[in-house]
Design an enzyme around this catalytic site. Sequence first.
Site, PDB file in Angstrom:
ATOM      1  N   ASN A 177       0.832  -1.197   0.000  1.00 32.48           N
ATOM      2  CA  ASN A 177       0.000   0.000   0.000  1.00 32.48           C
ATOM      3  C   ASN A 177       0.863   1.242   0.000  1.00 32.48           C
ATOM      4  O   ASN A 177       2.025   1.219   0.404  1.00 32.48           O
ATOM      5  CB  ASN A 177      -0.929   0.019   1.218  1.00 32.48           C
ATOM      6  CG  ASN A 177      -0.192   0.241   2.519  1.00 32.48           C
ATOM      7  OD1 ASN A 177       0.383  -0.690   3.076  1.00 32.48           O
ATOM      8  ND2 ASN A 177      -0.195   1.481   3.015  1.00 32.48           N
ATOM      9  N   CYS A 178       0.288   2.347  -0.472  1.00 32.85           N
ATOM     10  CA  CYS A 178       0.908   3.655  -0.310  1.00 32.85           C
ATOM     11  C   CYS A 178       0.001   4.466   0.602  1.00 32.85           C
ATOM     12  O   CYS A 178      -0.658   3.910   1.477  1.00 32.85           O
ATOM     13  CB  CYS A 178       1.138   4.332  -1.669  1.00 32.85           C
ATOM     14  SG  CYS A 178      -0.375   4.700  -2.570  1.00 32.85           S
ATOM     15  N   ILE A 179      -0.082   5.756   0.426  1.00 34.43           N
ATOM     16  CA  ILE A 179      -0.845   6.586   1.360  1.00 34.43           C
ATOM     17  C   ILE A 179      -2.337   6.323   1.272  1.00 34.43           C
ATOM     18  O   ILE A 179      -3.036   6.296   2.284  1.00 34.43           O
ATOM     19  CB  ILE A 179      -0.558   8.084   1.104  1.00 34.43           C
ATOM     20  CG1 ILE A 179       0.887   8.394   1.500  1.00 34.43           C
ATOM     21  CG2 ILE A 179      -1.504   8.966   1.906  1.00 34.43           C
ATOM     22  CD1 ILE A 179       1.269   9.834   1.271  1.00 34.43           C
ATOM     23  N   ARG A 214      -3.862   3.885  -1.324  1.00 29.53           N
ATOM     24  CA  ARG A 214      -4.333   2.789  -2.159  1.00 29.53           C
ATOM     25  C   ARG A 214      -3.621   1.467  -1.871  1.00 29.53           C
ATOM     26  O   ARG A 214      -2.452   1.447  -1.506  1.00 29.53           O
ATOM     27  CB  ARG A 214      -4.188   3.152  -3.633  1.00 29.53           C
ATOM     28  CG  ARG A 214      -2.766   3.371  -4.072  1.00 29.53           C
ATOM     29  CD  ARG A 214      -2.682   3.845  -5.510  1.00 29.53           C
ATOM     30  NE  ARG A 214      -2.841   5.275  -5.630  1.00 29.53           N
ATOM     31  CZ  ARG A 214      -2.799   5.944  -6.772  1.00 29.53           C
ATOM     32  NH1 ARG A 214      -2.602   5.297  -7.894  1.00 29.53           N
ATOM     33  NH2 ARG A 214      -2.946   7.255  -6.796  1.00 29.53           N
TER      34      ARG A 214
END
Length: 536
Positions: free
Chosen positions: A478-480, A482
């Site tokens: 994951n990123c911030i 998504r």
Amino acid sequence: MQKTKSALWEFLQGLGKTFMLPVALLAFCGIMLGIGSSLSSEAVTDNLTFLQGEGFHLVFTWMAGTGLVAFKFLPVLFAIAIPLGLAREDKGVAAFSGFVGFAAMNLAVNFYLTAKGVDLEDEKAIAHYGIADVIGIQSIDTGLLGAVAVGIVVSVLHQRFRTQRMPDALAFFGGLRFVPIISTLVLSLLGLLIPLVWPTFNGWITDIGRAIGHAGAFGPFFFGMGEVLLRPIGLHHILVAMFRFTDVGGSGAVCGDQVSGALNLFYAQLNCSGAPGESVTNATHFLSQGKMAVYLGGLPGAALAMYHCANKKMRPEIKALLISGVVACVVGGITEPLEFLFLFIAPWLYLIHAVLVGLGFLTAAILGVFIGNTDGNVIDWLVFGVLQGTTTKWYLIPVIAAVWFAAYYFLFRWAIVRFDLKTPGREEPAEEEAPQESATDSADSADSAPRELIAGKYDAVAILDAIGGAGNIQTLDNCITRLRMTVADAEQVDEARLKKLGAVGVIKLDAHNVQVIIGPQVQSVKDAIAPMVKVG
């Protein structure tokens, strides 16, 4: 060919995601530095005399000093964070090896320069090679690019050698212990090559920076537009990092120290009592004040337009969605929850949005707004604008934001009505025999036991089932905002169901790479799904 393309996408997405750990620390440290330096400066204490007390002075100077930690050690933080983020297993060993490799590379550079008889104090040599103090070593300052190279090399070595078997006599050095050993050797050899190529490479970077500088306000315009256009595929972090931390974003002297990168220049200036030079003000044009027109005005205006264009019966249902998106945008600087409401419905409208972001950067640059930092939210405006005094021209931001609010509101309302765009609240109602699935619906109808929802909204089991089940997921990260996944078959991902379960949107980059936009709670959702699929 398809597998190579898929692997490249996965790598680039993973690389961009690894930037988020040091960048998050940088954003926090920037706020600490901004508050501490502003409230301990003479310009502020002369007007607010109660701040001249010794207690206040000590607290705020401590805050400013603490805020410098990310700025002073930024490259090594990236060298550690990249292997940490890219490693699927034994992440601690990967991070440790990242630091070891970074140190080995710079010690090798120092060895080369010393053996060649280079005078490390000579100004011409310093300018030619880019010599600087790097974690206490007189080396060549390769900045973020060197750190990224170290991180990638160590990640490859970790993947290849973490299970390395050695002969019995050397068995102690095998397995995970071999990763930092081989990282030291490889990066030390790489360090010997850097003085041979870096002066030429550094010249190229400088030329790019000068070309953008000669573009005047259009440099920030293309930067702002490019960041938005790259955001849907998750590669904007690489563009942003290049401008924030390398000569592409500008370079110059701040309080006698040579500094490169727009964000580095801005933070260095925060800790410098002198007036900002032209190199600092020009570099800051690539930072958060350019976003504020859209983040504080434009996208909230678009949200209001979507609300007014929704069917009246649907407005109560979408109000919470739009309000949470506006709060995430204005307070957190996270735009995806609003952007992905219209990106897939009308990509051409998203293109116009990208142009308007670029115009926001251009406008702030022309008007000489000097706020800086990374997020473009109301916190940046207060800490790095209002608290720094009128020289930042913070008072122009509400005016610019109001203009962008009106522009977005009328543009979006016209577009939604004119082209009958199915923004939230305008979609066709579900048929009675197929009622909308709620976030509490089970992935398995036989399992009716109640489950704890994440943030009161997200059902991890149902989301996993909508992705195609544990067997469909090959990698998970994951990123911030998504989930980033490699899946066996993207066609098994049920986009409509995921949206009913709370996802903002779904991006299928190809047959195997999928992103599910969740929002600020994505880390919790990923942490809940990961044990069920037993991947990173």
